[in-house]
Design an enzyme around this catalytic site. Structure first.
Site, PDB file in Angstrom:
ATOM      1  N   ASP A  58       0.859  -1.181   0.000  1.00 36.87           N
ATOM      2  CA  ASP A  58       0.000   0.000   0.000  1.00 36.87           C
ATOM      3  C   ASP A  58       0.899   1.237   0.000  1.00 36.87           C
ATOM      4  OD1 ASP A  58      -1.782   2.098   0.792  1.00 36.87           O
ATOM      5  OD2 ASP A  58      -3.141   0.550   1.562  1.00 36.87           O
ATOM      6  N   SER A 124      -6.297  13.907 -14.988  1.00 36.64           N
ATOM      7  CA  SER A 124      -7.594  13.648 -15.611  1.00 36.64           C
ATOM      8  C   SER A 124      -8.157  14.933 -16.207  1.00 36.64           C
ATOM      9  CB  SER A 124      -8.551  13.143 -14.522  1.00 36.64           C
ATOM     10  OG  SER A 124      -9.882  13.157 -14.975  1.00 36.64           O
ATOM     11  N   TYR A 149     -12.610  13.845  -5.854  1.00 40.60           N
ATOM     12  CA  TYR A 149     -11.690  13.081  -6.708  1.00 40.60           C
ATOM     13  C   TYR A 149     -10.925  14.031  -7.636  1.00 40.60           C
ATOM     14  CZ  TYR A 149     -10.056  10.591 -10.786  1.00 40.60           C
ATOM     15  OH  TYR A 149      -9.268  10.147 -11.825  1.00 40.60           O
ATOM     16  N   LYS A 153      -6.715  15.229  -7.990  1.00 40.31           N
ATOM     17  CA  LYS A 153      -5.877  15.276  -9.207  1.00 40.31           C
ATOM     18  C   LYS A 153      -5.272  16.662  -9.356  1.00 40.31           C
ATOM     19  CE  LYS A 153      -6.359  11.089 -10.417  1.00 40.31           C
ATOM     20  NZ  LYS A 153      -5.205  10.195 -10.266  1.00 40.31           N
ATOM     21  N   ARG A 292     -27.486  13.910 -15.101  1.00 39.57           N
ATOM     22  CA  ARG A 292     -26.750  13.532 -13.888  1.00 39.57           C
ATOM     23  C   ARG A 292     -26.086  14.800 -13.325  1.00 39.57           C
ATOM     24  NH1 ARG A 292     -22.050   9.040 -14.610  1.00 39.57           N
ATOM     25  NH2 ARG A 292     -21.107  10.751 -15.772  1.00 39.57           N
ATOM     26  N   PRO A 293     -26.305  15.078 -12.039  1.00 40.71           N
ATOM     27  CA  PRO A 293     -25.715  16.309 -11.471  1.00 40.71           C
ATOM     28  C   PRO A 293     -24.198  16.318 -11.682  1.00 40.71           C
ATOM     29  CG  PRO A 293     -27.172  15.257  -9.880  1.00 40.71           C
ATOM     30  CD  PRO A 293     -27.046  14.309 -11.033  1.00 40.71           C
TER      31      PRO A 293
HETATM   32  P1  NAD Z   1      -7.858   1.160 -11.297  1.00 41.59           P
HETATM   33  O1  NAD Z   1      -8.647   1.282 -10.053  1.00 41.59           O
HETATM   34  O2  NAD Z   1      -8.185   0.055 -12.246  1.00 41.59           O
HETATM   35  O3  NAD Z   1      -6.302   1.070 -10.954  1.00 41.59           O
HETATM   36  C1  NAD Z   1      -5.736   1.704  -9.835  1.00 41.59           C
HETATM   37  C2  NAD Z   1      -4.904   0.679  -9.085  1.00 41.59           C
HETATM   38  O4  NAD Z   1      -4.338   1.312  -7.937  1.00 41.59           O
HETATM   39  C3  NAD Z   1      -5.732  -0.516  -8.591  1.00 41.59           C
HETATM   40  O5  NAD Z   1      -5.126  -1.712  -9.013  1.00 41.59           O
HETATM   41  C4  NAD Z   1      -5.707  -0.370  -7.066  1.00 41.59           C
HETATM   42  O6  NAD Z   1      -5.699  -1.609  -6.418  1.00 41.59           O
HETATM   43  C5  NAD Z   1      -4.413   0.410  -6.858  1.00 41.59           C
HETATM   44  N1  NAD Z   1      -4.389   1.210  -5.628  1.00 41.59           N
HETATM   45  C6  NAD Z   1      -5.335   2.081  -5.170  1.00 41.59           C
HETATM   46  N2  NAD Z   1      -4.930   2.617  -3.994  1.00 41.59           N
HETATM   47  C7  NAD Z   1      -3.709   2.091  -3.723  1.00 41.59           C
HETATM   48  C8  NAD Z   1      -2.777   2.239  -2.655  1.00 41.59           C
HETATM   49  N3  NAD Z   1      -3.045   3.028  -1.613  1.00 41.59           N
HETATM   50  N4  NAD Z   1      -1.636   1.543  -2.692  1.00 41.59           N
HETATM   51  C9  NAD Z   1      -1.350   0.730  -3.747  1.00 41.59           C
HETATM   52  N5  NAD Z   1      -2.181   0.529  -4.754  1.00 41.59           N
HETATM   53  C10 NAD Z   1      -3.364   1.207  -4.759  1.00 41.59           C
HETATM   54  O7  NAD Z   1      -7.942   2.578 -12.045  1.00 41.59           O
HETATM   55  P2  NAD Z   1      -7.526   2.974 -13.528  1.00 41.59           P
HETATM   56  O8  NAD Z   1      -8.755   3.211 -14.303  1.00 41.59           O
HETATM   57  O9  NAD Z   1      -6.499   2.045 -14.053  1.00 41.59           O
HETATM   58  O10 NAD Z   1      -6.888   4.402 -13.225  1.00 41.59           O
HETATM   59  C11 NAD Z   1      -5.495   4.556 -13.015  1.00 41.59           C
HETATM   60  C12 NAD Z   1      -5.221   6.007 -12.683  1.00 41.59           C
HETATM   61  O11 NAD Z   1      -5.672   6.831 -13.742  1.00 41.59           O
HETATM   62  C13 NAD Z   1      -5.939   6.506 -11.423  1.00 41.59           C
HETATM   63  O12 NAD Z   1      -5.065   7.379 -10.731  1.00 41.59           O
HETATM   64  C14 NAD Z   1      -7.124   7.264 -11.972  1.00 41.59           C
HETATM   65  O13 NAD Z   1      -7.544   8.284 -11.104  1.00 41.59           O
HETATM   66  C15 NAD Z   1      -6.537   7.845 -13.252  1.00 41.59           C
HETATM   67  N6  NAD Z   1      -7.559   8.144 -14.264  1.00 41.59           N
HETATM   68  C16 NAD Z   1      -8.433   7.169 -14.635  1.00 41.59           C
HETATM   69  C17 NAD Z   1      -9.424   7.463 -15.573  1.00 41.59           C
HETATM   70  C18 NAD Z   1     -10.430   6.420 -15.979  1.00 41.59           C
HETATM   71  O14 NAD Z   1     -11.470   6.787 -16.515  1.00 41.59           O
HETATM   72  N7  NAD Z   1     -10.173   5.130 -15.751  1.00 41.59           N
HETATM   73  C19 NAD Z   1      -9.496   8.746 -16.144  1.00 41.59           C
HETATM   74  C20 NAD Z   1      -8.573   9.714 -15.736  1.00 41.59           C
HETATM   75  C21 NAD Z   1      -7.600   9.400 -14.776  1.00 41.59           C
HETATM   76  C1  WQD Z   2     -19.876   9.696 -20.058  1.00 42.66           C
HETATM   77  C2  WQD Z   2     -21.208  10.202 -20.618  1.00 42.66           C
HETATM   78  C3  WQD Z   2     -22.824  10.712 -18.911  1.00 42.66           C
HETATM   79  C4  WQD Z   2     -23.354   6.612 -17.497  1.00 42.66           C
HETATM   80  C5  WQD Z   2     -15.690  10.240 -15.739  1.00 42.66           C
HETATM   81  C6  WQD Z   2     -15.007  11.025 -14.666  1.00 42.66           C
HETATM   82  C7  WQD Z   2     -13.718  11.589 -15.179  1.00 42.66           C
HETATM   83  C8  WQD Z   2     -12.826  10.492 -15.766  1.00 42.66           C
HETATM   84  C9  WQD Z   2     -13.571   9.672 -16.773  1.00 42.66           C
HETATM   85  C10 WQD Z   2     -11.378   9.731 -14.015  1.00 42.66           C
HETATM   86  C11 WQD Z   2     -21.784  11.380 -19.820  1.00 42.66           C
HETATM   87  C12 WQD Z   2     -23.305   9.575 -19.779  1.00 42.66           C
HETATM   88  C13 WQD Z   2     -22.932   7.732 -18.186  1.00 42.66           C
HETATM   89  C14 WQD Z   2     -24.690   6.149 -17.669  1.00 42.66           C
HETATM   90  C15 WQD Z   2     -25.085   7.953 -19.208  1.00 42.66           C
HETATM   91  N1  WQD Z   2     -12.391   9.566 -14.757  1.00 42.66           N
HETATM   92  N2  WQD Z   2     -23.780   8.398 -19.030  1.00 42.66           N
HETATM   93  N3  WQD Z   2     -25.488   6.851 -18.528  1.00 42.66           N
HETATM   94  O1  WQD Z   2     -18.449  11.571 -16.489  1.00 42.66           O
HETATM   95  O2  WQD Z   2     -17.294  11.940 -18.728  1.00 42.66           O
HETATM   96  O3  WQD Z   2     -15.998  11.095 -16.828  1.00 42.66           O
HETATM   97  O4  WQD Z   2     -14.799   9.201 -16.191  1.00 42.66           O
HETATM   98  O5  WQD Z   2     -10.622  10.649 -13.978  1.00 42.66           O
HETATM   99  O6  WQD Z   2     -13.099  12.200 -14.099  1.00 42.66           O
HETATM  100  O7  WQD Z   2     -15.873  12.074 -14.260  1.00 42.66           O
HETATM  101  O8  WQD Z   2     -17.628   9.615 -17.885  1.00 42.66           O
HETATM  102  O9  WQD Z   2     -18.503   7.419 -18.522  1.00 42.66           O
HETATM  103  O10 WQD Z   2     -19.407   8.514 -16.442  1.00 42.66           O
HETATM  104  O11 WQD Z   2     -20.009   9.459 -18.663  1.00 42.66           O
HETATM  105  O12 WQD Z   2     -25.851   8.560 -19.963  1.00 42.66           O
HETATM  106  O13 WQD Z   2     -25.120   5.168 -17.049  1.00 42.66           O
HETATM  107  O14 WQD Z   2     -22.166   9.145 -20.506  1.00 42.66           O
HETATM  108  O15 WQD Z   2     -23.875  11.560 -18.562  1.00 42.66           O
HETATM  109  O16 WQD Z   2     -22.422  12.227 -20.754  1.00 42.66           O
HETATM  110  P1  WQD Z   2     -17.441  11.164 -17.464  1.00 42.66           P
HETATM  111  P2  WQD Z   2     -18.887   8.664 -17.820  1.00 42.66           P
END
Ligand code: NAD
Ligand code: WQD
Length: 337
Positions: A58, A124, A149, A153, A292-293
């Site tokens: 962790d 993000s 969240y 970032k 969605r808010p």
């Molecule tokens: P994910 O949850 O699949 O992967 C994150 C990993 O981090 C997991 O395997 C989890 O077990 C591990 N983890 C969490 N807390 C931990 C800790 N304290 N110590 C060690 N390991 C820990 O998420 P993802 O979708 O692969 O996202 C990866 C990164 O990208 C994240 O930082 C996320 O915020 C960022 N991100 C994701 C998205 C998206 O839509 N998936 C979009 C923008 C940014």
């Molecule tokens: C996409 C579109 C919804 C679900 C999120 C995080 C962002 C980043 C990526 C981490 C929107 C619509 C969704 C559903 C729907 N993650 N929708 N019905 O909100 O763009 O981004 O993920 O960093 O920070 O906020 O992605 O996939 O939730 O939504 O109509 O059941 O789909 O309103 O227009 P979003 P999303």
């Protein structure tokens, strides 16, 4: 080069590890398996013929994390580990600040102590908030975030910027991901959401597999092509490849850069749904419900900087994203277990 990948068994981390290993990088993963399975390591090995070194650690546990640094000599870090559920972060903000900020500070502290000066951070598009005109450009900076969240970032971006000011050897790329979707084309790696998915494509995947009855489309009265929300979707394999370009960039430069990683195109919710219907070859039921808010109408990236600084462009389109998502869903009805 030896890369420490935090969160490397997660969705984006596992795809990135595959690309790193295929390009001959040495990879060590640190993950506490909070949101991923140990079985991901077997899948990575099947795909690459190599098994990354793994610590079930962790990042909040400073002593254990220091042990990882003592036992290795890293050239760079890709920092994925963190919590990522927007709605959950509103309910349990302290947990999010603890993991995403305090955990990251442990990592940055150890990087400084062990002279690891190259880092790529998972930021993000959420840091743009609802403040700017599309396409979102890096030069806008970051806006008022709309949830804890997103704030974690934004804070990480600020913290790394301050560290770069204090340490002239630091090289940092802040990658602002747009909407990563899809899965590895082999069907061996993909996203396994916990419970009912919040994000669009994981939700559609469960409608396609019959686990959920219909998609709720959040609003059809936005000022967009068909009234539904528009987003910039990027195939997770393209996103993984962007990390290799970012790592290459960090070793050749000093200082800090913010870089968008998206396709530069926007698709509406209904366009994604119809692309998914094509992939699974059946109609997928949906109902229009209230907005969605916190959602904005349209979000897509200006990709010029990624192209200029990293030479990065997406290769995979929406059909491949939906095909690979559906393929992963079919091949892994119980997730990666
Ligand atoms: P994910 O949850 O699949 O992967 C994150 C990993 O981090 C997991 O395997 C989890 O077990 C591990 N983890 C969490 N807390 C931990 C800790 N304290 N110590 C060690 N390991 C820990 O998420 P993802 O979708 O692969 O996202 C990866 C990164 O990208 C994240 O930082 C996320 O915020 C960022 N991100 C994701 C998205 C998206 O839509 N998936 C979009 C923008 C940014
Ligand atoms: C996409 C579109 C919804 C679900 C999120 C995080 C962002 C980043 C990526 C981490 C929107 C619509 C969704 C559903 C729907 N993650 N929708 N019905 O909100 O763009 O981004 O993920 O960093 O920070 O906020 O992605 O996939 O939730 O939504 O109509 O059941 O789909 O309103 O227009 P979003 P999303």
């Amino acid at each position: 080069m030896h890369i420490l990948v935090t969160g490397g068994t997660g969705y984006i981390g596992s795809h990135t590890t595959v690309e790193l290993l295929n390009q001959g990088y040495q990879v060590t993963i640190v993950d506490n398996l909070y949101n991923s399975s140990i079985k991901v390591l077997d899948r990575i090995e099947r795909l690459t013929g190599k098994r990354p070194q793994f610590y079930q650690t962790d990042i909040l546990d400073l002593l254990s994390l220091e042990n990882v640094f003592k036992e290795n000599n890293f050239d760079a870090v890709i920092h994925f580990a963190g919590y990522k559920a927007v709605g959950e972060s509103v309910s349990i903000p302290i947990t999010y600040y603890q993991n995403n900020i305090a955990g990251s500070l442990n990592l940055y502290q150890l990087m400084a102590k062990y002279n690891v000066d190259n880092i790529v951070f998972s930021s993000s598009a959420t840091v743009y908030g609802d403040n700017f005109q599309v396409p979102f450009k890096e030069e806008y900076g970051s806006g008022d975030t709309t949830n804890p969240y997103g704030t974690t970032k934004k804070f990480n971006e600020i913290i790394l910027t301050d560290i770069a000011k204090a340490n002239s050897k630091l090289s940092c790329v802040l990658l602002r991901y747009f909407n990563p979707i899809g899965a590895h084309p082999s069907g061996l790696l993909g996203e396994v959401p916990n419970g009912i998915p919040n994000n669009l494509v994981p939700y559609i995947a469960k409608v396609a597999s019959g686990e959920l009855e219909y998609l709720r489309v959040f609003g059809d009265d936005y000022d967009t092509i068909d009234g539904t929300g528009v987003r910039d979707y990027i195939h997770v394999v393209d996103l993984a490849k962007a990390h290799l370009k970012a790592i290459e960039y960090t070793v050749k430069h000093r200082g800090i850069e913010v870089i968008n990683v998206g396709s530069g195109f926007g698709y509406s919710v209904l366009e994604i749904l119809h692309a998914y219907e094509k992939a699974c070859q059946k109609p997928l039921p949906y109902k229009i419900v209230a907005r969605r808010p916190g959602d904005i109408a349209t979000c897509y990236a200006d990709t010029a900087k990624a192209k200029k600084l990293l030479g990065f462009e997406c290769e995979l389109g929406i059909d491949e994203m939906c095909r690979d998502s559906y393929n992963f869903t079919k091949m892994n009805p119980d997730g990666i277990e």
